[in-house]
Write a protein that holds these residues in place. Structure first.
Motif, PDB file in Angstrom:
ATOM      1  N   VAL A 118       3.452  -3.094  26.895  1.00  0.00           N
ATOM      2  CA  VAL A 118       2.566  -4.262  26.915  1.00  0.00           C
ATOM      3  C   VAL A 118       2.447  -4.887  25.526  1.00  0.00           C
ATOM      4  N   ASP A 119       2.499  -4.058  24.470  1.00  0.00           N
ATOM      5  CA  ASP A 119       2.417  -4.586  23.108  1.00  0.00           C
ATOM      6  C   ASP A 119       3.631  -5.459  22.806  1.00  0.00           C
ATOM      7  N   ASP A 160      11.443   1.225  34.177  1.00  0.00           N
ATOM      8  CA  ASP A 160      10.834   0.156  34.975  1.00  0.00           C
ATOM      9  C   ASP A 160      10.273  -0.940  34.080  1.00  0.00           C
ATOM     10  N   ALA A 161       9.636  -0.533  32.979  1.00  0.00           N
ATOM     11  CA  ALA A 161       9.049  -1.513  32.063  1.00  0.00           C
ATOM     12  C   ALA A 161      10.129  -2.352  31.391  1.00  0.00           C
ATOM     13  N   ARG A 162      11.245  -1.730  31.027  1.00  0.00           N
ATOM     14  CA  ARG A 162      12.344  -2.468  30.396  1.00  0.00           C
ATOM     15  C   ARG A 162      12.926  -3.511  31.351  1.00  0.00           C
ATOM     16  N   VAL A 163      13.132  -3.118  32.592  1.00  0.00           N
ATOM     17  CA  VAL A 163      13.691  -4.053  33.576  1.00  0.00           C
ATOM     18  C   VAL A 163      12.752  -5.242  33.760  1.00  0.00           C
ATOM     19  N   TYR A 164      11.459  -4.968  33.890  1.00  0.00           N
ATOM     20  CA  TYR A 164      10.472  -6.039  34.070  1.00  0.00           C
ATOM     21  C   TYR A 164      10.458  -6.974  32.867  1.00  0.00           C
ATOM     22  N   LEU A 165      10.454  -6.386  31.668  1.00  0.00           N
ATOM     23  CA  LEU A 165      10.394  -7.188  30.447  1.00  0.00           C
ATOM     24  C   LEU A 165      11.656  -8.030  30.281  1.00  0.00           C
ATOM     25  N   ARG A 166      12.799  -7.439  30.588  1.00  0.00           N
ATOM     26  CA  ARG A 166      14.061  -8.165  30.463  1.00  0.00           C
ATOM     27  C   ARG A 166      14.098  -9.360  31.409  1.00  0.00           C
ATOM     28  N   GLU A 167      13.643  -9.172  32.641  1.00  0.00           N
ATOM     29  CA  GLU A 167      13.638 -10.267  33.609  1.00  0.00           C
ATOM     30  C   GLU A 167      12.604 -11.326  33.231  1.00  0.00           C
ATOM     31  N   LYS A 168      11.471 -10.902  32.724  1.00  0.00           N
ATOM     32  CA  LYS A 168      10.395 -11.831  32.376  1.00  0.00           C
ATOM     33  C   LYS A 168      10.794 -12.759  31.240  1.00  0.00           C
TER      34      LYS A 168
END
Length: 297
Positions: A118-119, A160-168
């Motif tokens: 999140v940071d 999961d966080a990396r995938v979300y951040l990359r797509e975002k």
């Protein structure tokens, strides 16, 4: 608290770190915002140093410094602002980060749908609108107790966080190439040259680790890390850990979505080696790894 400098906000239920920080941001009344996690510690000159930098750079709205590990005193985050590098890996810790309150008002706070990274997400969003000023001295002490399973940075899914951040944020995939070496002075330059020449639609991180060589291997690794400082990271051992210990150290330091391994006495014969294998994995999501034929010389 009684003096009014500290305000205590309470929640009736656990809502996560993003919601807690957003509640604090909504109540903040001063024009500048700093963060302190309960397991970290600010140095006595933290606020005064940031305040001086704010005065020196009146047109800027983002500032950050490097910081110290509590366990060994090592200084981390010592890197001038570079947004392309930030999109590859986060080198700015929130505890050493100060921003103007108007950025929160215009861009919003922390993403409450995320449980990890999140940071990094907030820093990516804010630095897209305003470049950051780097303060080259450690102003925060970071508790690097990585084995504490209660920490979000350990207990939640990083993938999961990396995938979300990359797509975002439309961030390219990152591949980490691990190059362990031991007495490979004769071969290591050819291995490194073949790694740095890789091309494709991905970010590339190369981690090199000498395992206590008695020849000139470590000196060569240092030279490449200096020449390609935004690509090659040297984490060489002070003593021989053996191949298993060295691989474990390399993997623990990798930040990529995918990992490739190149031993110090081998080399890749194609500059598109990583791109071809990455494309296969993307096109075949049921596969978790890919390999190719090799030439023995």
């Amino acid at each position: 608290i009684s003096g009014g400098k500290i305000k205590l906000l309470r929640s009736n239920k656990r809502t996560g770190v993003s919601s807690a920080r957003n509640a604090g941001l909504a109540k903040a009344s001063n024009p500048w915002i700093a963060y302190l996690d309960s397991d970290n510690c600010l140095k006595p000159n933290f606020l005064s140093t940031f305040a001086s930098s704010i005065v020196e750079h009146p047109s800027h709205r983002l500032f950050y410094s490097c910081f110290e590990n509590e366990s060994d005193g090592a200084v981390r985050g010592r890197r001038p602002f570079n947004r392309p590098a930030l999109l590859k890996a986060n080198y700015i810790d929130l505890g050493a980060f100060v921003h103007s309150r108007d950025l929160f008002r215009s861009l919003g706070g922390f993403d409450t749908t995320m449980r990890r990274l999140v940071d990094w997400d907030l820093i990516i969003r804010y630095t897209e609108k305003a470049p950051a000023v780097f303060i080259p001295c450690p102003l925060m002490i970071y508790n690097d107790a990585a084995t504490d399973r209660s920490r979000i940075s350990v207990g939640e899914s990083l993938d999961d966080a990396r995938v979300y951040l990359r797509e975002k944020h439309g961030m390219p995939i990152t591949i980490t190439t691990l190059i362990p070496a031991y007495n490979h002075e004769t071969y290591i330059s050819q291995a490194l040259d073949s790694a740095v020449k890789q091309v494709g639609d991905f970010n590339h991180e190369i981690i090199v680790c000498d395992d206590g060589s008695s020849d000139g291997t470590r000196s060569i690794l240092k030279g490449y890390a200096h020449r390609y400082r935004h690509l090659v990271r040297d984490i060489s051992n002070d003593e021989n850990l053996g191949i298993s210990g060295t691989f474990r150290k390399c993997i623990d330091n990798a930040t990529g979505d995918f990992i490739a391994i190149l031993e110090g006495d081998d080399y890749w014969s194609s500059a598109e080696k990583l791109q071809k294998q990455l494309r296969f994995l993307i096109d075949n999501p049921d596969c978790s790894m890919v390999f190719s034929m090799i030439d023995v010389v």
